[in-house]
Write a protein that holds these residues in place. Structure first.
Motif, PDB file in Angstrom:
ATOM      1  N   ARG A   1       0.816  -1.216   0.000  1.00 30.33           N
ATOM      2  CA  ARG A   1       0.000   0.000   0.000  1.00 30.33           C
ATOM      3  C   ARG A   1       0.848   1.265   0.000  1.00 30.33           C
ATOM      4  NH1 ARG A   1      -3.972  -1.305   4.938  1.00 30.33           N
ATOM      5  NH2 ARG A   1      -4.731   0.803   4.537  1.00 30.33           N
TER       6      ARG A   1
ATOM      7  N   GLN B   1      -6.738   4.607   4.352  1.00 37.29           N
ATOM      8  CA  GLN B   1      -7.069   5.746   3.480  1.00 37.29           C
ATOM      9  C   GLN B   1      -7.504   6.978   4.284  1.00 37.29           C
ATOM     10  OE1 GLN B   1     -10.479   5.339   0.854  1.00 37.29           O
ATOM     11  NE2 GLN B   1      -9.435   6.472  -0.742  1.00 37.29           N
TER      12      GLN B   1
ATOM     13  N   THR C   1      -4.482   8.450   6.021  1.00 35.85           N
ATOM     14  CA  THR C   1      -3.554   9.034   5.056  1.00 35.85           C
ATOM     15  C   THR C   1      -4.050  10.393   4.574  1.00 35.85           C
ATOM     16  OG1 THR C   1      -2.848   6.843   4.325  1.00 35.85           O
ATOM     17  CG2 THR C   1      -2.398   8.669   2.852  1.00 35.85           C
TER      18      THR C   1
END
Length: 331
Positions: free
Chosen positions: A127, A326, A329
């Motif tokens: 990732r 996600q 981030t």
């Protein structure tokens, strides 16, 4: 029937022992299965960045019941590095810490940190952007997880550019010419941080002779010419370094400097500390001799220390995995 009767007797005896223990008033030695493992986390975030980091830590702590991350601000990034080196000598290192990726080889040689390959799954590692993952790769192992990464940017004073009829430079050569021209007006062309190695890294990479390589061509005419861009501007006093201020935005905000070469990580700081009536913008760093090379990756990573217990290492891996989500981030 006899089997069932014996089972009931056994259960009765167990319950009776439990009751006696409760009535005796003496504490039991059985540890709660829900006790969390504490993970200490040293970092160099300040201001709004520290507040955001604390929110991320609280989010992780609330997302599960096995671990508790305790974040501890250690000052700026230089302070974190100093405290890590001191703690390594006194055997008082935290579980994990934020550090500049260029410190990783020193930590490996000092046997402070452990590789993350055995703790982060291949799926988790996949990732991470390959370019960022490569920065944290050393001697066949991944020793750090990219965390607070950034790239170099050119900040500019909108009002001064208009006043001096100056365009945002697309090349370092144009920036040098503009800086020389405005010097006669009592203005400085460029402000740099106290440490301008990022600019040197970008320039030498644009010249095709990168500094960050196992065998840098330190005496190459191309490399020397690239590093002289900054050196010559400082010598001519068309550029200035931050000195004890640490960061060039201090000089930039005084309103007498056209440009500031800094990190994209500084955007939040500049937004909260911009003087009233001061207008600024951002642009990519200039190209060098027509080569618009991607700006050098800057910033900090997370490392896991060898002194951490097995349970703490697993917790640190869980925290790192959480940060790669996600939602985290984007935050």
């Amino acid at each position: 029937m006899k089997h069932h009767f014996r089972l009931l007797l056994s259960l009765t005896a167990i319950l009776a022992l439990g009751s006696l223990a409760a009535c005796s008033g003496k504490p039991t030695t059985t540890q709660s299965p829900h006790k969390r493992v504490t993970l200490t986390f040293w970092h160099g975030m300040t201001g709004s960045s520290q507040q955001t980091l604390n929110e991320l830590v609280r989010g992780f702590n609330h997302s599960q019941s096995k671990y508790t991350v305790v974040a501890s601000a250690q000052g700026n990034f230089a302070n974190v590095q100093q405290k890590i080196m001191a703690a390594a000598k006194s055997d008082t290192l935290p579980t994990i810490a934020q550090t500049t990726y260029t410190n990783v080889p020193d930590y490996v040689h000092g046997q402070f940190i452990v590789p993350l390959n055995d703790y982060l799954s291949k799926r988790t590692m996949a990732r991470i952007d390959p370019n960022l993952r490569q920065v944290s790769y050393y001697r066949g192992q991944t020793y750090a997880m990219p965390f607070s990464k950034s790239i170099g940017l050119l900040f500019y004073n909108r009002d001064l550019l208009k006043q001096t009829h100056t365009a945002v430079p697309r090349s370092w050569e144009a920036l040098q010419r503009d800086a020389t021209r405005v010097k006669a007006q009592g203005l400085t062309g460029l402000a740099l941080n106290q440490n301008f190695s990022a600019e040197w890294d970008t320039l030498t990479s644009q010249a095709g002779t990168p500094l960050m390589t196992p065998r840098p061509k330190l005496t190459s005419p191309k490399m020397l010419a690239a590093t002289h861009v900054v050196y010559d501007m400082l010598k001519a006093k068309t550029a200035t370094t931050a000195g004890t201020d640490g960061y060039g935005n201090v000089q930039f905000f005084k309103g007498k400097t056209l440009f500031y070469s800094g990190s994209s990580a500084a955007i939040g700081v500049l937004q909260t500390s911009t003087p009233k009536g001061f207008h600024w913008g951002t642009a990519p760093l200039p190209s060098y001799r027509g080569n618009r090379h991607v700006s050098a990756i800057q910033g900090n990573d997370l490392v896991m220390f060898k002194s951490a217990s097995t349970a703490q290492r697993r917790g640190a891996a869980a925290f790192m995995t959480y940060l790669l989500g996600q939602k985290q981030t984007l935050k």
